[in-house]
Design an enzyme around this catalytic site. Structure first.
Site, short mmCIF file in Angstrom:
data_model
loop_
_atom_site.label_atom_id
_atom_site.label_comp_id
_atom_site.label_asym_id
_atom_site.label_seq_id
_atom_site.Cartn_x
_atom_site.Cartn_y
_atom_site.Cartn_z
N SER A 44 54.93 39.64 57.48
CA SER A 44 54.32 38.22 57.43
C SER A 44 52.85 39.34 58.71
O SER A 44 52.43 38.33 59.39
CB SER A 44 55.13 36.64 58.87
OG SER A 44 55.77 37.96 59.81
N GLU A 180 64.15 28.59 54.36
CA GLU A 180 62.14 28.89 54.91
C GLU A 180 62.00 27.25 53.56
O GLU A 180 62.05 27.13 52.75
CB GLU A 180 61.33 29.80 54.10
CG GLU A 180 60.47 28.87 54.49
CD GLU A 180 59.17 30.49 54.95
OE1 GLU A 180 59.64 31.42 55.04
OE2 GLU A 180 58.08 30.76 55.20
O1 KIV Z 1 57.94 37.32 57.49
C1 KIV Z 1 58.16 36.32 57.89
O2 KIV Z 1 58.03 36.16 59.18
C2 KIV Z 1 59.43 36.07 57.12
C3 KIV Z 1 59.31 34.22 58.20
C4 KIV Z 1 58.69 33.55 57.69
C5 KIV Z 1 60.81 34.54 58.16
O3 KIV Z 1 60.10 36.43 56.77
#
Ligand code: KIV
Length: 258
Positions: A44, A180
């Site tokens: 992310s 998720e």
């Molecule tokens: O990359 C990320 O932030 C994630 C979370 C949503 C768990 O995989």
């Protein structure tokens, strides 16, 4: 004492595990001072910090850059790094090499998105000494197939698949799973069925822990946040206000002063 896999697992049935994402040493240090259990260098980073629309653009080189920045902080918290898009169905040698690099950059474990179909690969990785955090439910790396984010486990078939995925990942040796956007009742069933913890994001109150993207929970974002997010801070406003005060002080020649 540093947090280990055993610490994370021993929290199941004692208290919820508390996790967030971090992408640099400043945020890692701050989250560690708040004694969070697990810090995820999530892909992310692409959407929160690097200006991409999805996580699909995030490369292994980017993940290594951010993972080593976080690892240099030497946190007490357990550090997990995401295997980026495109690796999980690659040749085992390539997957192993990418995971090895993330671990050598300082991650304690690697998170891989996917269920039953990648369980044999995960077993080989775990047997090779790479601790793996599973990730089921909404898989952001599948966004091109999905079209949009949605809740998983609403139909009986989807709920059954999620439960099978969870069992396959536990059997493959995952030390915990991220779930998720899974229907609350299905998340509860998974949590009760597994020995390893299920850490939820948008998956209700019955998970063994919670993870939120740090920028979302801190209110340090200019984008809308998912509806399940609670903003525990409003840092965007603080930052804008500080920049404005700085600008005004310089223009009015109040800063610097003699
Ligand atoms: O990359 C990320 O932030 C994630 C979370 C949503 C768990 O995989």
């Amino acid at each position: 004492m540093n947090t280990s896999i055993q610490t994370i697992q021993s929290l199941k049935c004692v208290r919820p595990i508390v996790a967030t994402t971090v992408y640099d040493s400043v945020m890692a240090q701050l989250a560690d001072q708040a004694c969070l259990d697990l810090l995820l260098v999530g892909d992310s980073v692409g959407t929160t910090l690097l200006g991409f629309e999805t996580t699909v653009n995030v490369t292994l080189e980017m993940m290594l850059h951010h993972t080593s920045a976080v690892a240099r902080t030497e946190t007490k918290a357990f550090i997990v790094s995401d295997l980026p898009f495109g690796y999980s169905h690659d040749d085992f040698e390539h997957i192993f090499d990418a995971c090895r690099k993330l671990i050598q950059a300082g991650a304690d474990a690697v998170k891989i998105e996917g269920g039953n179909s990648i369980a044999p690969t995960i077993k080989r990785l775990v047997d090779s000494g790479i601790p793996i955090l599973g990730h089921i439910g909404l898989l952001p790396q599948q966004i091109k197939n999905l079209g949009k984010y949605r809740k998983f486990g609403k139909t009986e078939t989807e709920a059954k698949t999620l439960i099978q995925d969870a069992h396959a990942l536990e059997d493959a040796g995952c030390f915990a799973l991220i779930g998720e956007m899974i229907e609350d009742t299905v998340a509860k069933e998974i949590s009760q069925a597994l020995e390893v913890p299920l850490i939820g994001i948008g998956s209700g109150v019955h998970c063994d822990g919670q993870i939120l993207v740090s920028n979302d929970l801190l209110g340090l974002t200019t984008k809308p946040v998912p509806s399940f997010v609670h903003k525990f801070g409003n840092l965007s406003e603080n930052v804008i206000q500080s920049f404005q005060e700085y600008k005004n002080a310089v223009i009015e020649r109040k800063y610097p002063n003699e």
